[in-house]
Scaffold this motif. Structure first.
Motif, short mmCIF file in Angstrom:
data_model
loop_
_atom_site.label_atom_id
_atom_site.label_comp_id
_atom_site.label_asym_id
_atom_site.label_seq_id
_atom_site.Cartn_x
_atom_site.Cartn_y
_atom_site.Cartn_z
N THR A 126 -14.46 -24.58 -23.74
CA THR A 126 -14.14 -23.59 -24.77
C THR A 126 -13.30 -22.46 -24.19
O THR A 126 -12.32 -22.01 -24.81
N ALA A 129 -9.76 -23.62 -23.68
CA ALA A 129 -9.04 -23.64 -24.96
C ALA A 129 -8.59 -22.23 -25.36
O ALA A 129 -7.45 -22.03 -25.83
N GLU A 130 -9.46 -21.26 -25.16
CA GLU A 130 -9.11 -19.87 -25.50
C GLU A 130 -7.97 -19.37 -24.62
O GLU A 130 -7.05 -18.69 -25.11
N ALA A 132 -5.66 -21.26 -23.24
CA ALA A 132 -4.45 -21.97 -23.65
C ALA A 132 -3.84 -21.36 -24.90
O ALA A 132 -2.61 -21.27 -25.03
N GLU A 133 -4.68 -20.91 -25.80
CA GLU A 133 -4.17 -20.27 -27.02
C GLU A 133 -3.61 -18.88 -26.73
O GLU A 133 -2.62 -18.45 -27.32
N ALA A 134 -4.23 -18.16 -25.80
CA ALA A 134 -3.79 -16.80 -25.50
C ALA A 134 -2.53 -16.76 -24.63
O ALA A 134 -1.73 -15.83 -24.73
N HIS A 135 -2.33 -17.78 -23.80
CA HIS A 135 -1.22 -17.76 -22.85
C HIS A 135 -0.12 -18.77 -23.16
O HIS A 135 0.98 -18.66 -22.61
N SER A 137 0.79 -22.40 -26.04
CA SER A 137 0.84 -22.84 -27.44
C SER A 137 -0.48 -23.43 -27.90
O SER A 137 -0.59 -23.86 -29.05
N GLY A 138 -1.46 -23.48 -27.01
CA GLY A 138 -2.73 -24.12 -27.33
C GLY A 138 -2.80 -25.56 -26.89
O GLY A 138 -3.85 -26.19 -27.00
N ARG A 139 -1.71 -26.08 -26.36
CA ARG A 139 -1.71 -27.47 -25.90
C ARG A 139 -2.33 -27.58 -24.51
O ARG A 139 -1.99 -26.83 -23.60
N VAL A 150 -2.49 -26.70 -18.69
CA VAL A 150 -2.18 -25.85 -19.83
C VAL A 150 -0.66 -25.83 -19.97
O VAL A 150 0.06 -25.51 -19.02
N ASP A 152 3.20 -24.99 -22.01
CA ASP A 152 3.99 -24.05 -22.83
C ASP A 152 3.67 -22.60 -22.52
O ASP A 152 3.53 -21.77 -23.43
#
Length: 318
Positions: A126, A129-130, A132-135, A137-139, A150, A152
């Motif tokens: 988790t 994932a957080e 990846a979304e913060a830094h 594209s979430g991929r 991580v 993009d």
């Protein structure tokens, strides 16, 4: 011809390992689905699917050979000749993985990191994932070496992401031992396993980092809980196949049969087995330290561990 692929078929490990063989052909991006369909159709029509112990493409390829396999593929399934192609050039770089910070083709960066022997719990996933979304594209991607990536990440966010991952003990700049050690599920969750693997691998990493802090050569240590080779023991620098062995007092304890000097890529080969070479779980750190010390003392300039292991004496590997 532009971008495309060299075609290999018939590889597989487990209890009857075989290396894939080149068909000597190059296929374009557009041809990939047809060739893929043709290869699996050959297995459907000609493979030994009624024989439980031979129901793998590798056995058919071993019997036919590359030349016949390609001929059947072209004549019966594709209805055309494939383009002849040379073997690919040897890749550059000491490590063939995705660990570290690397630039993507679009100018962004991907950041690869190494969990301990591939084990990541739910709360940590988790947090990844957080991040990846913060830094980015979430991929996020996983790799065949039990690592994670991580994608993009813009350049200004790379340093922050690396620091956050390291704080979770997810190493972006790991030691060779953290970077190169992988393990199957082991006895904890697999009914086929004979021995522990994940915990043993994690403890081995700690011991080797403490004992050999200046070791900086690429090295793979693959640990498997049974003969089925989910962790690909035959193609690791040091492959450890779990089994019950006798200790000095004659007790049956967890241990490993040792394979040394396996490799994938253009210099692929299966690891060497020294007659009678088995180590108990308790002896494992001592054994690996001893072998790596001999390697560093006897290697030639630039010599890989696998090359040294192929020529070393049995005494040096014991």
């Amino acid at each position: 011809h532009g971008p495309g692929f060299d075609v290999w078929v018939g590889g597989g490990l487990s209890t009857n390992p075989k290396l894939g063989v080149r068909l000597g052909t190059w296929v374009s991006l557009d041809e990939v689905p047809d060739v893929y369909e043709g290869v699996i159709s050959i297995f459907r029509d000609y493979g030994y699917r009624r024989l439980r112990n031979r129901a793998r493409l590798k056995f058919l390829v071993a019997d036919w050979g590359a030349e016949k396999f390609r001929q059947v593929l072209e004549d019966e399934y594709l209805k055309r000749k494939l383009t002849d192609g040379p073997a690919p050039a040897e890749p550059a770089g000491r490590w063939r993985d995705h660990v570290g910070v690397h630039r993507q083709n679009d100018g962004n960066f991907y950041v690869g990191f190494a969990p301990r022997v591939g084990r990541v719990d739910g709360p940590t996933l988790t947090k990844i994932a957080e991040l990846a979304e913060a830094h980015g594209s979430g991929r996020v991607r996983t790799t065949a070496e039990q690592k994670m990536i991580v994608l993009d990440v813009v350049e200004s966010q790379v340093e922050s992401l690396v620091a956050a991952l390291e704080a979770l003990d997810l190493r972006v700049t790991p030691s060779p031992f953290r970077r190169g050690t992988m393990a199957c599920t082991g006895i904890e969750f697999c009914k086929l396993a004979i021995v522990e693997t994940k915990g043993r691998g994690s403890a081995l990493i700690d011991e080797l980092e403490r004992r050999l802090p200046d070791f900086d050569e690429p090295l793979t240590i693959n640990i498997n809980g049974c003969p089925n080779a989910c962790a690909r023991i035959q193609v690791a620098d040091i492959g450890l196949k779990g089994q019950l062995v006798l200790d000095d007092e004659g007790n049956r304890v967890e241990g490993y049969q040792v394979h040394l000097g396996g490799a994938l890529g253009l210099e692929a080969g299966f690891g060497r087995k020294v007659r009678g070479l088995k180590v108990t779980s308790a002896e494992l750190p001592d054994y690996v330290e001893r072998v790596l010390t001999r390697y560093r003392a006897e290697r030639e300039d630039g010599e890989r561990f696998a090359t040294w292991a192929a020529r070393a004496s049995e005494e040096a590997l014991s």
